[in-house]
Design a protein around this motif. Structure first.
Motif, PDB file in Angstrom:
ATOM      1  N   TYR A  39       0.830  -1.197   0.000  1.00 13.71           N
ATOM      2  CA  TYR A  39       0.000   0.000   0.000  1.00 13.71           C
ATOM      3  C   TYR A  39       0.868   1.252   0.000  1.00 13.71           C
ATOM      4  N   ALA A  40       1.957   1.187   0.777  1.00 18.39           N
ATOM      5  CA  ALA A  40       2.824   2.363   0.926  1.00 18.39           C
ATOM      6  C   ALA A  40       3.485   2.738  -0.389  1.00 18.39           C
ATOM      7  N   THR A  41       3.736   1.748  -1.263  1.00 14.12           N
ATOM      8  CA  THR A  41       4.436   2.028  -2.516  1.00 14.12           C
ATOM      9  C   THR A  41       3.513   1.926  -3.726  1.00 14.12           C
ATOM     10  N   LYS A  42       2.220   1.814  -3.476  1.00 17.76           N
ATOM     11  CA  LYS A  42       1.255   1.562  -4.551  1.00 17.76           C
ATOM     12  C   LYS A  42       1.350   2.586  -5.670  1.00 17.76           C
ATOM     13  N   ASP A  43       1.422   3.865  -5.332  1.00 18.15           N
ATOM     14  CA  ASP A  43       1.393   4.928  -6.336  1.00 18.15           C
ATOM     15  C   ASP A  43       2.772   5.522  -6.615  1.00 18.15           C
ATOM     16  N   ILE A  44       3.828   4.879  -6.140  1.00 24.25           N
ATOM     17  CA  ILE A  44       5.190   5.358  -6.363  1.00 24.25           C
ATOM     18  C   ILE A  44       5.679   4.854  -7.713  1.00 24.25           C
ATOM     19  N   PRO A  45       6.380   5.686  -8.495  1.00 21.41           N
ATOM     20  CA  PRO A  45       6.870   5.252  -9.809  1.00 21.41           C
ATOM     21  C   PRO A  45       7.749   4.001  -9.705  1.00 21.41           C
ATOM     22  N   PRO A  46       7.747   3.173 -10.746  1.00 20.70           N
ATOM     23  CA  PRO A  46       8.434   1.872 -10.688  1.00 20.70           C
ATOM     24  C   PRO A  46       9.926   1.954 -10.367  1.00 20.70           C
ATOM     25  N   ASP A  47      10.625   2.969 -10.902  1.00 23.16           N
ATOM     26  CA  ASP A  47      12.067   3.030 -10.671  1.00 23.16           C
ATOM     27  C   ASP A  47      12.407   3.324  -9.209  1.00 23.16           C
ATOM     28  N   ILE A  48      11.528   4.047  -8.521  1.00 21.72           N
ATOM     29  CA  ILE A  48      11.738   4.304  -7.089  1.00 21.72           C
ATOM     30  C   ILE A  48      11.162   3.159  -6.257  1.00 21.72           C
ATOM     31  N   LYS A  49      10.018   2.641  -6.693  1.00 21.64           N
ATOM     32  CA  LYS A  49       9.362   1.535  -5.979  1.00 21.64           C
ATOM     33  C   LYS A  49      10.275   0.316  -5.896  1.00 21.64           C
ATOM     34  N   LYS A  50      11.071   0.098  -6.953  1.00 16.23           N
ATOM     35  CA  LYS A  50      11.999  -1.034  -6.985  1.00 16.23           C
ATOM     36  C   LYS A  50      12.985  -0.961  -5.809  1.00 16.23           C
ATOM     37  N   ILE A  51      13.468   0.228  -5.524  1.00 15.75           N
ATOM     38  CA  ILE A  51      14.429   0.416  -4.427  1.00 15.75           C
ATOM     39  C   ILE A  51      13.751   0.186  -3.082  1.00 15.75           C
ATOM     40  N   ILE A  52      12.550   0.747  -2.926  1.00 13.80           N
ATOM     41  CA  ILE A  52      11.828   0.633  -1.658  1.00 13.80           C
ATOM     42  C   ILE A  52      11.423  -0.818  -1.403  1.00 13.80           C
ATOM     43  N   THR A  53      10.961  -1.503  -2.444  1.00 13.63           N
ATOM     44  CA  THR A  53      10.575  -2.913  -2.294  1.00 13.63           C
ATOM     45  C   THR A  53      11.780  -3.772  -1.937  1.00 13.63           C
ATOM     46  N   ARG A  54      12.913  -3.485  -2.568  1.00 14.11           N
ATOM     47  CA  ARG A  54      14.149  -4.207  -2.274  1.00 14.11           C
ATOM     48  C   ARG A  54      14.617  -3.964  -0.846  1.00 14.11           C
ATOM     49  N   VAL A 257      22.593   8.791 -12.482  1.00 16.23           N
ATOM     50  CA  VAL A 257      21.371   7.979 -12.505  1.00 16.23           C
ATOM     51  C   VAL A 257      21.237   7.350 -13.892  1.00 16.23           C
ATOM     52  N   ASN A 258      20.800   6.111 -13.949  1.00 18.87           N
ATOM     53  CA  ASN A 258      20.544   5.457 -15.226  1.00 18.87           C
ATOM     54  C   ASN A 258      19.525   6.271 -16.025  1.00 18.87           C
ATOM     55  N   TRP A 259      19.746   6.401 -17.334  1.00 22.71           N
ATOM     56  CA  TRP A 259      18.877   7.267 -18.151  1.00 22.71           C
ATOM     57  C   TRP A 259      17.425   6.800 -18.170  1.00 22.71           C
ATOM     58  N   ARG A 260      17.186   5.514 -17.888  1.00 20.32           N
ATOM     59  CA  ARG A 260      15.801   5.004 -17.857  1.00 20.32           C
ATOM     60  C   ARG A 260      15.044   5.475 -16.615  1.00 20.32           C
ATOM     61  N   ASN A 261      15.767   5.824 -15.558  1.00 21.84           N
ATOM     62  CA  ASN A 261      15.137   6.096 -14.258  1.00 21.84           C
ATOM     63  C   ASN A 261      14.868   7.592 -14.079  1.00 21.84           C
ATOM     64  N   GLN A 262      13.969   8.114 -14.898  1.00 24.22           N
ATOM     65  CA  GLN A 262      13.709   9.550 -14.903  1.00 24.22           C
ATOM     66  C   GLN A 262      13.055  10.032 -13.607  1.00 24.22           C
ATOM     67  N   ASN A 263      12.173   9.213 -13.043  1.00 20.15           N
ATOM     68  CA  ASN A 263      11.519   9.613 -11.787  1.00 20.15           C
ATOM     69  C   ASN A 263      12.519   9.672 -10.634  1.00 20.15           C
ATOM     70  N   LEU A 264      13.439   8.705 -10.619  1.00 20.40           N
ATOM     71  CA  LEU A 264      14.489   8.721  -9.598  1.00 20.40           C
ATOM     72  C   LEU A 264      15.368   9.951  -9.763  1.00 20.40           C
ATOM     73  N   LEU A 265      15.692  10.307 -11.006  1.00 16.69           N
ATOM     74  CA  LEU A 265      16.481  11.513 -11.265  1.00 16.69           C
ATOM     75  C   LEU A 265      15.766  12.753 -10.746  1.00 16.69           C
TER      76      LEU A 265
END
Length: 293
Positions: A39-54, A257-265
């Protein structure tokens, strides 16, 4: 007797229902807390959610020491400006931190991020146009001058037109660093006396510095922060060498930052801005840079 028996049976029934409700409530709460990270990461962009889930942020950091950005203290613990900043980023993401130190050069740090072996590169990394072709850079968190660590005796001889061994008229740069690009771009900004020097690449900054101090080569081209640290902390360095800034030339130091991870940037850029607004950059500068000017 029948009344007492009925009362006991009723008590057992109520108690049984109460225990059932307790177990049901416990089960519901258990399901809720197990699902909480989702629930906490439900609406977080995938590139950031990946870090939080990990549960951890993986940071690429060059092997070895580059004080005051990153280095080991007497107890072999990693410290430095970049280390504290990386730890604070992980803290704000609500995760732990892991350092990938497989990079033998600054260029290798870029590759680790480019190949998704790390989420971020935080390693005193210069944001250059050539590097920007393969990765994204955050806004700079530091912008020191580009500087030369000059051998005092050779510099004086050069100014006085004294005979100097031509093999010593070299400016060292660290191999696979941004300073390989900078010296090509900015040689025209050097003093007239330095424009005709030869560039020499070193794999090891310590070896390059030793050769400058011993008068084997004229200078080492680095950022102002590292130059200040060396002159202050290296024994006898302030006697044999001096720092000379290159007018108008800065070294913007950024997070990779990896060029794919625009939200993380975008989030990292927000962090860099808030770092300035909230005074964290001032705190880190006071701690690691204040005695180096």
């Amino acid at each position: 007797m029948n009344f007492i028996k009925l009362k006991n049976e009723r008590f057992i029934m109520i108690n049984s229902k109460f225990n059932f409700l307790k177990k049901l409530l416990f089960f519901i709460l258990l399901i809720f807390f197990l699902q909480l990270p989702l629930y906490a990461t439900k609406d977080i962009p995938p590139d950031i959610k990946k870090i939080i889930t990990r549960g951890k942020l993986i940071v690429a950091l060059k092997n070895g020491n580059y004080p005051p950005f990153f280095y080991e203290d007497d107890k072999k613990a990693l410290i430095g400006y970049d280390i504290e900043m990386a730890q604070d980023i992980a803290k704000n993401l609500g995760v732990g931190i892991e350092y990938n130190r497989n990079a033998q050069s600054f260029a290798d740090v870029i590759k680790l991020v480019e190949n998704d072996s790390a989420d971020l590169g935080i390693s005193a990394l210069s944001s250059t146009l050539s590097r920007g072709l393969s990765v994204n850079f955050s806004d700079p968190y530091l912008s020191p001058n580009q500087s030369l660590i000059l051998n005092r005796i050779l510099e004086i001889k050069l100014k006085n037109n004294n005979d100097i061994d031509k093999s010593a008229l070299k400016i060292a740069v660290l191999k696979n660093s941004a300073y390989e690009d900078y010296i090509k771009q900015n040689i025209t900004s050097f003093d007239e006396l330095l424009k005709n020097t030869e560039t020499i690449q070193y794999d090891d900054l310590e070896k390059a510095l030793t050769d400058v101090m011993n008068g084997k080569i004229l200078a080492l081209y680095v950022d102002q922060i590292y130059a200040n640290y060396i002159i202050k902390n290296r024994k006898l360095a302030n006697i044999y060498v001096r720092r000379k800034d290159i007018d108008g030339e800065i070294d913007p130091i950024s997070i990779v930052v990896n060029w794919r991870n625009q939200n993380l940037l975008n989030w990292i850029n927000l962090y860099v801005k808030r770092m300035k607004y909230e005074g964290r950059n001032k705190y880190l500068s006071q701690k690691y840079l204040k005695d180096l000017k």
